[in-house]
Design a protein around this motif. Structure first.
Motif, PDB file in Angstrom:
ATOM      1  N   ALA A   1       0.830  -1.200   0.000  1.00 54.60           N
ATOM      2  CA  ALA A   1       0.000   0.000   0.000  1.00 54.60           C
ATOM      3  C   ALA A   1       0.865   1.250   0.000  1.00 54.60           C
ATOM      4  CB  ALA A   1      -0.932  -0.008   1.206  1.00 54.60           C
ATOM      5  N   ASP A   2       1.990   1.207   0.707  1.00 55.67           N
ATOM      6  CA  ASP A   2       2.909   2.350   0.752  1.00 55.67           C
ATOM      7  C   ASP A   2       3.525   2.629  -0.610  1.00 55.67           C
ATOM      8  OD1 ASP A   2       3.685   2.735   4.011  1.00 55.67           O
ATOM      9  OD2 ASP A   2       2.944   0.769   3.422  1.00 55.67           O
ATOM     10  N   ARG A   3       3.955   1.574  -1.294  1.00 49.07           N
ATOM     11  CA  ARG A   3       4.566   1.761  -2.621  1.00 49.07           C
ATOM     12  C   ARG A   3       3.547   2.333  -3.602  1.00 49.07           C
ATOM     13  NH1 ARG A   3       9.238   2.886  -1.985  1.00 49.07           N
ATOM     14  NH2 ARG A   3       8.426   3.227   0.116  1.00 49.07           N
ATOM     15  N   ALA A   4       2.320   1.833  -3.538  1.00 46.06           N
ATOM     16  CA  ALA A   4       1.276   2.353  -4.420  1.00 46.06           C
ATOM     17  C   ALA A   4       1.004   3.817  -4.109  1.00 46.06           C
ATOM     18  CB  ALA A   4       0.006   1.527  -4.273  1.00 46.06           C
ATOM     19  N   ALA A   5       0.984   4.165  -2.814  1.00 50.10           N
ATOM     20  CA  ALA A   5       0.750   5.547  -2.414  1.00 50.10           C
ATOM     21  C   ALA A   5       1.871   6.455  -2.897  1.00 50.10           C
ATOM     22  CB  ALA A   5       0.621   5.635  -0.896  1.00 50.10           C
ATOM     23  N   LEU A   6       3.102   5.988  -2.812  1.00 53.35           N
ATOM     24  CA  LEU A   6       4.242   6.787  -3.246  1.00 53.35           C
ATOM     25  C   LEU A   6       4.175   7.061  -4.746  1.00 53.35           C
ATOM     26  CD1 LEU A   6       6.901   8.062  -2.268  1.00 53.35           C
ATOM     27  CD2 LEU A   6       8.037   5.914  -2.867  1.00 53.35           C
ATOM     28  N   ARG A   7       3.869   6.040  -5.543  1.00 53.06           N
ATOM     29  CA  ARG A   7       3.748   6.228  -6.996  1.00 53.06           C
ATOM     30  C   ARG A   7       2.588   7.175  -7.308  1.00 53.06           C
ATOM     31  NH1 ARG A   7       8.701   4.614  -7.917  1.00 53.06           N
ATOM     32  NH2 ARG A   7       9.057   2.381  -7.569  1.00 53.06           N
ATOM     33  N   PHE A   8       1.507   7.027  -6.588  1.00 56.54           N
ATOM     34  CA  PHE A   8       0.328   7.861  -6.794  1.00 56.54           C
ATOM     35  C   PHE A   8       0.647   9.326  -6.522  1.00 56.54           C
ATOM     36  CE2 PHE A   8      -3.270   9.842  -4.426  1.00 56.54           C
ATOM     37  CZ  PHE A   8      -4.192   9.936  -5.459  1.00 56.54           C
ATOM     38  N   ARG A   9       1.363   9.591  -5.458  1.00 55.63           N
ATOM     39  CA  ARG A   9       1.680  10.980  -5.121  1.00 55.63           C
ATOM     40  C   ARG A   9       2.518  11.651  -6.206  1.00 55.63           C
ATOM     41  NH1 ARG A   9       3.126  10.634   1.341  1.00 55.63           N
ATOM     42  NH2 ARG A   9       0.961  10.791   2.106  1.00 55.63           N
ATOM     43  N   GLY A  10       3.313  10.862  -6.907  1.00 55.32           N
ATOM     44  CA  GLY A  10       4.117  11.433  -7.980  1.00 55.32           C
ATOM     45  C   GLY A  10       3.295  11.820  -9.196  1.00 55.32           C
ATOM     46  N   ALA A  11       2.076  11.290  -9.296  1.00 53.01           N
ATOM     47  CA  ALA A  11       1.254  11.547 -10.473  1.00 53.01           C
ATOM     48  C   ALA A  11      -0.037  12.294 -10.168  1.00 53.01           C
ATOM     49  CB  ALA A  11       0.912  10.207 -11.145  1.00 53.01           C
ATOM     50  N   MET A  12      -0.373  12.467  -8.902  1.00 57.44           N
ATOM     51  CA  MET A  12      -1.682  13.022  -8.562  1.00 57.44           C
ATOM     52  C   MET A  12      -1.802  14.494  -8.933  1.00 57.44           C
ATOM     53  SD  MET A  12      -1.567  13.353  -4.351  1.00 57.44           S
ATOM     54  CE  MET A  12      -3.290  13.819  -4.228  1.00 57.44           C
ATOM     55  N   ILE A  13      -3.033  14.921  -9.156  1.00 60.25           N
ATOM     56  CA  ILE A  13      -3.342  16.319  -9.428  1.00 60.25           C
ATOM     57  C   ILE A  13      -3.596  17.003  -8.089  1.00 60.25           C
ATOM     58  CG2 ILE A  13      -4.989  17.893 -10.509  1.00 60.25           C
ATOM     59  CD1 ILE A  13      -5.536  15.641 -12.552  1.00 60.25           C
ATOM     60  N   VAL A  14      -2.832  18.057  -7.828  1.00 65.52           N
ATOM     61  CA  VAL A  14      -2.982  18.805  -6.577  1.00 65.52           C
ATOM     62  C   VAL A  14      -3.474  20.206  -6.911  1.00 65.52           C
ATOM     63  CG1 VAL A  14      -1.847  19.643  -4.485  1.00 65.52           C
ATOM     64  CG2 VAL A  14      -1.111  17.481  -5.526  1.00 65.52           C
ATOM     65  N   PRO A  15      -4.738  20.514  -6.620  1.00 66.55           N
ATOM     66  CA  PRO A  15      -5.252  21.864  -6.919  1.00 66.55           C
ATOM     67  C   PRO A  15      -4.434  22.923  -6.194  1.00 66.55           C
ATOM     68  CG  PRO A  15      -7.034  20.370  -6.290  1.00 66.55           C
ATOM     69  CD  PRO A  15      -5.760  19.659  -5.984  1.00 66.55           C
ATOM     70  N   LYS A  16      -4.218  24.039  -6.871  1.00 63.11           N
ATOM     71  CA  LYS A  16      -3.448  25.123  -6.270  1.00 63.11           C
ATOM     72  C   LYS A  16      -4.345  25.920  -5.332  1.00 63.11           C
ATOM     73  CE  LYS A  16      -0.356  29.003  -7.283  1.00 63.11           C
ATOM     74  NZ  LYS A  16       0.590  28.519  -6.272  1.00 63.11           N
ATOM     75  N   VAL A  17      -4.021  25.877  -4.060  1.00 65.07           N
ATOM     76  CA  VAL A  17      -4.765  26.575  -3.020  1.00 65.07           C
ATOM     77  C   VAL A  17      -3.976  27.816  -2.616  1.00 65.07           C
ATOM     78  CG1 VAL A  17      -5.676  26.399  -0.671  1.00 65.07           C
ATOM     79  CG2 VAL A  17      -5.791  24.425  -2.197  1.00 65.07           C
ATOM     80  N   ALA A  18      -4.671  28.932  -2.406  1.00 66.37           N
ATOM     81  CA  ALA A  18      -3.999  30.141  -1.944  1.00 66.37           C
ATOM     82  C   ALA A  18      -3.230  29.855  -0.658  1.00 66.37           C
ATOM     83  CB  ALA A  18      -5.033  31.247  -1.707  1.00 66.37           C
ATOM     84  N   SER A  19      -2.154  30.584  -0.455  1.00 67.22           N
ATOM     85  CA  SER A  19      -1.252  30.310   0.654  1.00 67.22           C
ATOM     86  C   SER A  19      -1.968  30.238   1.994  1.00 67.22           C
ATOM     87  CB  SER A  19      -0.171  31.391   0.729  1.00 67.22           C
ATOM     88  OG  SER A  19       0.654  31.187   1.865  1.00 67.22           O
ATOM     89  N   LEU A  20      -1.629  29.201   2.743  1.00 70.03           N
ATOM     90  CA  LEU A  20      -2.096  29.033   4.116  1.00 70.03           C
ATOM     91  C   LEU A  20      -0.921  29.056   5.087  1.00 70.03           C
ATOM     92  CD1 LEU A  20      -4.781  26.277   3.519  1.00 70.03           C
ATOM     93  CD2 LEU A  20      -5.227  28.574   4.403  1.00 70.03           C
ATOM     94  N   ALA A  21       0.208  29.630   4.617  1.00 69.42           N
ATOM     95  CA  ALA A  21       1.383  29.726   5.479  1.00 69.42           C
ATOM     96  C   ALA A  21       1.062  30.604   6.676  1.00 69.42           C
ATOM     97  CB  ALA A  21       2.560  30.295   4.689  1.00 69.42           C
ATOM     98  N   GLY A  22       1.732  30.337   7.758  1.00 70.90           N
ATOM     99  CA  GLY A  22       1.515  31.122   8.963  1.00 70.90           C
ATOM    100  C   GLY A  22       1.557  30.251  10.191  1.00 70.90           C
ATOM    101  N   ASP A  23       1.667  30.898  11.333  1.00 70.01           N
ATOM    102  CA  ASP A  23       1.734  30.172  12.595  1.00 70.01           C
ATOM    103  C   ASP A  23       0.358  29.657  12.984  1.00 70.01           C
ATOM    104  OD1 ASP A  23       4.443  30.673  12.815  1.00 70.01           O
ATOM    105  OD2 ASP A  23       4.144  32.535  13.945  1.00 70.01           O
ATOM    106  N   GLU A  24       0.305  28.395  13.311  1.00 70.95           N
ATOM    107  CA  GLU A  24      -0.922  27.764  13.765  1.00 70.95           C
ATOM    108  C   GLU A  24      -0.574  26.884  14.965  1.00 70.95           C
ATOM    109  OE1 GLU A  24      -3.770  28.473  12.667  1.00 70.95           O
ATOM    110  OE2 GLU A  24      -3.396  29.396  10.708  1.00 70.95           O
ATOM    111  N   PRO A  25      -1.568  26.488  15.746  1.00 67.01           N
ATOM    112  CA  PRO A  25      -1.293  25.525  16.816  1.00 67.01           C
ATOM    113  C   PRO A  25      -0.634  24.268  16.254  1.00 67.01           C
ATOM    114  CG  PRO A  25      -3.525  26.397  16.996  1.00 67.01           C
ATOM    115  CD  PRO A  25      -2.982  26.888  15.691  1.00 67.01           C
ATOM    116  N   ALA A  26       0.233  23.658  17.037  1.00 66.19           N
ATOM    117  CA  ALA A  26       0.932  22.452  16.572  1.00 66.19           C
ATOM    118  C   ALA A  26      -0.040  21.368  16.147  1.00 66.19           C
ATOM    119  CB  ALA A  26       1.850  21.939  17.679  1.00 66.19           C
TER     120      ALA A  26
END
Length: 263
Positions: free
Chosen positions: A63-88
């Motif tokens: 399952a891990d190997r399949a997930a790793l290959r998938f992450r290399g090909a998946m479509i990731v929508p571009k979300v506006a920046s959420l950078a910033g300090d948040e609770p851990a």
């Protein structure tokens, strides 16, 4: 919001169910048991059979190997920046679900394909080193009574993003994040436009379809006797694959990317 998918809470689990929950936590490498497993625990014999069928896919790194290959090909929508300090707890929740949902997507996808007799006719599941699971503590799973009314309503609105199912499975990730209401207040306005213009939904569908083809190959590694409750198990698992897990894999990865490149 009524709960169409009842589940055994981890605190209420006893006997064999509690032991299985502990084994799932240890094997997947996370601190909480995903809702799909807790739901399977509500009908007779489903959880022991399903977990026995797919546990080798985790242990052998498939399952891990399949997930790793998938992450290399998946479509990731571009979300506006959420950078910033948040609770851990925010990064802990995102890291945990980014890991567990993606791994579960393939183990459970393989199970659904096997139950449907739709395993791939050829192809060999890849074995290998497992992906490191984040060693994090998660806040308590929030319910409506635990948070302010406006926060709970935001949880419900967020849960509709990227999904068309009625009734909806309430994604546990949002319930954990409900303890960080300021982050949810920042998250909703950046996800809403992607939901409204269909960008989020299209990415979720494309990623889900790509994962399904990989899962069909992985199903070739399952060795089990067909259970009495095969149809009920397949229906339950498919509901999570097509909705809660199937959408949150894309949403969580997009949100973590928006948090910053180190994630």
């Amino acid at each position: 919001m009524s709960d169409p998918f009842p589940a055994i809470t981890e605190a209420a689990a006893t006997g064999e169910t509690a032991a299985l929950f502990a084994d799932i936590r240890a094997t997947v490498g996370v601190r909480v048991v995903n809702l799909v497993w807790r739901h399977l625990a509500t009908f007779d014999g489903a959880l022991p059979w399903a977990w026995a069928a797919v546990k080798p896919l985790y242990l052998r790194g498939m399952a891990d190997r399949a997930a790793l290959r998938f992450r290399g090909a998946m479509i990731v929508p571009k979300v506006a920046s959420l950078a910033g300090d948040e609770p851990a707890s925010v990064e802990a929740v995102l890291a945990s679900y980014d890991h567990s949902n993606t791994i579960n997507l393939f183990a459970l996808g393989a199970l659904a394909a096997w139950l449907r007799d739709e395993a791939a006719l050829d192809g060999r599941p890849e074995e290998g080193e497992r992906l490191p699971a984040p060693d994090v503590e998660l806040p308590r799973l929030a319910s409506e009574a635990d948070v302010a009314p406006e926060t709970w309503q935001r949880v419900l609105r967020l849960n509709r993003f990227g999904d068309t199912s009625r009734p909806l499975i309430l994604a546990s990730m949002y319930r954990h994040l409900a303890h960080a209401p300021d982050f949810l207040a920042r998250l909703e306005p950046v996800l809403a436009p992607l939901h409204e213009d269909g960008t989020l939904g299209r990415a979720i569908v494309a990623n889900r379809e790509g994962a399904w083809e990989r899962s069909r190959v992985l199903a070739r590694a399952i060795a089990a006797d067909r259970p009495t409750a095969a149809r009920e198990i397949e229906t339950a698992v498919a509901s999570f694959l097509d909705h809660a897990i199937g959408k949150m894999v894309t949403i969580c990865r997009a949100v973590r990317t928006a948090r910053g490149p180190e994630r």
